[in-house]
Design an enzyme around this catalytic site. Sequence first.
Site, PDB file in Angstrom:
ATOM      1  N   TRP A 136       0.627  -1.126   0.203  1.00  0.00           N
ATOM      2  CA  TRP A 136      -0.033   0.724   0.077  1.00  0.00           C
ATOM      3  C   TRP A 136       0.933   1.339   0.343  1.00  0.00           C
ATOM      4  O   TRP A 136       0.275   2.447  -0.681  1.00  0.00           O
ATOM      5  CB  TRP A 136      -0.523   0.153   1.223  1.00  0.00           C
ATOM      6  CG  TRP A 136      -2.048  -1.271   1.369  1.00  0.00           C
ATOM      7  CD1 TRP A 136      -2.069  -2.512   2.046  1.00  0.00           C
ATOM      8  CD2 TRP A 136      -2.934  -1.344  -0.079  1.00  0.00           C
ATOM      9  NE1 TRP A 136      -3.567  -2.814   0.875  1.00  0.00           N
ATOM     10  CE2 TRP A 136      -3.595  -2.517   0.183  1.00  0.00           C
ATOM     11  CE3 TRP A 136      -3.225  -0.313  -1.120  1.00  0.00           C
ATOM     12  CZ2 TRP A 136      -4.297  -2.558  -0.726  1.00  0.00           C
ATOM     13  CZ3 TRP A 136      -4.402  -1.354  -1.910  1.00  0.00           C
ATOM     14  CH2 TRP A 136      -5.004  -2.182  -2.140  1.00  0.00           C
TER      15      TRP A 136
ATOM     16  N   ASP B  87      -1.999   6.587   6.249  1.00  0.00           N
ATOM     17  CA  ASP B  87      -3.352   5.626   5.462  1.00  0.00           C
ATOM     18  C   ASP B  87      -3.217   4.911   7.019  1.00  0.00           C
ATOM     19  O   ASP B  87      -2.867   4.057   7.077  1.00  0.00           O
ATOM     20  CB  ASP B  87      -2.333   4.833   4.547  1.00  0.00           C
ATOM     21  CG  ASP B  87      -3.441   3.973   3.922  1.00  0.00           C
ATOM     22  OD1 ASP B  87      -4.539   4.025   4.479  1.00  0.00           O
ATOM     23  OD2 ASP B  87      -2.913   3.258   3.067  1.00  0.00           O
TER      24      ASP B  87
ATOM     25  N   LYS C 164     -12.624  -1.988   5.978  1.00  0.00           N
ATOM     26  CA  LYS C 164     -11.888  -2.960   7.384  1.00  0.00           C
ATOM     27  C   LYS C 164     -12.527  -3.135   8.742  1.00  0.00           C
ATOM     28  O   LYS C 164     -12.735  -3.977   9.490  1.00  0.00           O
ATOM     29  CB  LYS C 164     -10.592  -2.602   6.735  1.00  0.00           C
ATOM     30  CG  LYS C 164      -9.944  -3.346   5.683  1.00  0.00           C
ATOM     31  CD  LYS C 164      -8.864  -2.916   5.083  1.00  0.00           C
ATOM     32  CE  LYS C 164      -8.420  -3.371   4.125  1.00  0.00           C
ATOM     33  NZ  LYS C 164      -8.119  -2.186   2.893  1.00  0.00           N
TER      34      LYS C 164
HETATM   35  C1  LIG Z   1      -7.201  -1.487   1.694  1.00  0.00           C
HETATM   36  C2  LIG Z   1      -5.753  -0.758   1.995  1.00  0.00           C
HETATM   37  C3  LIG Z   1      -5.862   0.230   0.321  1.00  0.00           C
HETATM   38  C4  LIG Z   1      -7.344  -0.265  -0.145  1.00  0.00           C
HETATM   39  O1  LIG Z   1      -8.570   0.346   0.460  1.00  0.00           O
HETATM   40  P1  LIG Z   1      -9.196   1.038  -1.040  1.00  0.00           P
HETATM   41  O2  LIG Z   1     -10.271   1.386  -0.188  1.00  0.00           O
HETATM   42  O3  LIG Z   1     -10.204  -0.540  -1.841  1.00  0.00           O
HETATM   43  O4  LIG Z   1      -8.666   1.690  -2.217  1.00  0.00           O
HETATM   44  C5  LIG Z   1      -4.572   1.013   1.204  1.00  0.00           C
HETATM   45  N1  LIG Z   1      -4.414   1.103   2.378  1.00  0.00           N
HETATM   46  C6  LIG Z   1      -4.312   0.260   3.055  1.00  0.00           C
HETATM   47  C7  LIG Z   1      -3.165  -0.186   4.380  1.00  0.00           C
HETATM   48  C8  LIG Z   1      -5.358  -0.885   2.582  1.00  0.00           C
HETATM   49  O5  LIG Z   1      -5.484  -1.539   3.454  1.00  0.00           O
END
Ligand SMILES: *Cc1c(COP(=O)(O)O)cnc(C)c1O
Length: 359
Positions: A101, A168, A192
Site C-alpha cells: 500500500w 493511511d 476494514k
Molecule cells: C485496503 C487498503 C487500501 C486500499 O483501500 P481501497 O479502499 O480499496 O482503495 C489502502 N491502504 C491500506 C493500508 C489498505 O489496507
Amino acid sequence: MKRAYNFGAGPSALPTSVLEIAGKELLNYHDSGISIMEASHRSKLYDDVHQNAIRLIRELYNLPDDFEVLFLQGGASLQFAVVPMNLYMGGKVQYVNTGTWSKKAIKEAKIQGIDVDIVTSSEESGFDSIPQVDFADDCDYCHITSNNTIYGTQYKSYPKTASPLVIDASSDIFSKEVDWDKVDLMYAGAQKNAGPSGLTIVIIRKNLLDRVKESVPTMLRYKTQADANSLYNTPPTFGIYLLNLILEWIDEKGGIAKIDEENQRKAKLLYDAIDNSEGFYTGHAKKEDRSLMNVSFNIKDKNSDLEAKLLAEADKAGMIGLKGHRSVGGLRASIYNAVPLEAVEALIKLMNDFAKKNK
Ligand SMILES: *Cc1c(COP(=O)(O)O)cnc(C)c1O
C-alpha cells in the site's frame, strides 16, 4: 442461523448486532415508511445520521476542534492521488515504504510529478518490520502506512515530526486511541474497521485546507467537502448510516480504549499460539512490529499441502478468509474490531489441533 467466523482482510467482519439493526430498519427507518437508503441526503431523516456519525468520531477519537471529518468516495486508493494534489506545494515530500500500500501511495505521488523521497523502507527484509524514521522538518508533507494489512506490521506509535504527517490508516482506524498532536491528515477506506466499502473517511487539520491549487477538480479538493460538511454532492448515505451504527457499537462497548484492550487480548492469544507451536507456525512480522489487526503467518514446510489442508478444515468449521495475500502467500487472520474473541479462540483451537495431527 450460524454466522461464519470471518477473518477476511477487507471487506471484513461487521458486528452482528449492527447488521441486525440494519436489517430491522431496512424497510422502515424510524417509522418514516422508507429505508434510510431511499431518503434524500438533504432530508432531516438522513442529516441526523450524518451529523451523529461526525459527532461520534469527534467524541470517540477525542478529536481537537481544528480537525475536519470528511466522508468521501473512491477508497483509500484515490486518496493516494488526492493527498499530493491537495498538499504538495513544490517542496520536499517524504514517504516511508512498508509494503504494497505504501508503494501504491508513492506511485500516485510520482504521477503528480513529485520527486518523492523514500526516506526509509523495509523492503529488503520482506516488509517484516517498521523501520525507524526521521522525517525532515521542511517537507510539504510526509506519509506513513500505519498498519500494513498484507505483511501484518503496525506502528506502535507515530513518529513525531515538524512536517505535516499524513497517515493511511485504512486497516486500523478506530482500533486504538490516536495522539492527534502528531497527526495532520488521516485517511481510511471504511471497509476494514469502519463499515462497508464505498465510503472513505478523511480526518484533516483545517490549516491544510487552503493549500489546494485552482487546477485541482472541485470534487478532489478537501476544501469543497469541508465547506459543505461532506454534502457538496450525494455522499454514500448507506455506508455512512452503517458507520454511524458501528460508532454507536464502539461507544456502547466503552469506547476506543476499551476496543484497543480487546484487540490486544485477541492478538496476544493468537501470536502466543504461533510462538508456542514449536516452529509448526511462524509469524511473518518481527515481534516488536506485529500488527494487532492482521496476523500473517506460515506453516512449516511451505511447499507441502498443509496450507490447503488447514484452509479446508477451517472452511468446514465455518472459518473463512484465512488465505494470505497472493503477494506473500501463507495464511492471514484479520482480527479487526468486529471479530469477536470467541472467533479467535475457535481459530486457535483449530490451529492447535491441526499442528498436533500434522507434526
Ligand atoms: C485496503 C487498503 C487500501 C486500499 O483501500 P481501497 O479502499 O480499496 O482503495 C489502502 N491502504 C491500506 C493500508 C489498505 O489496507
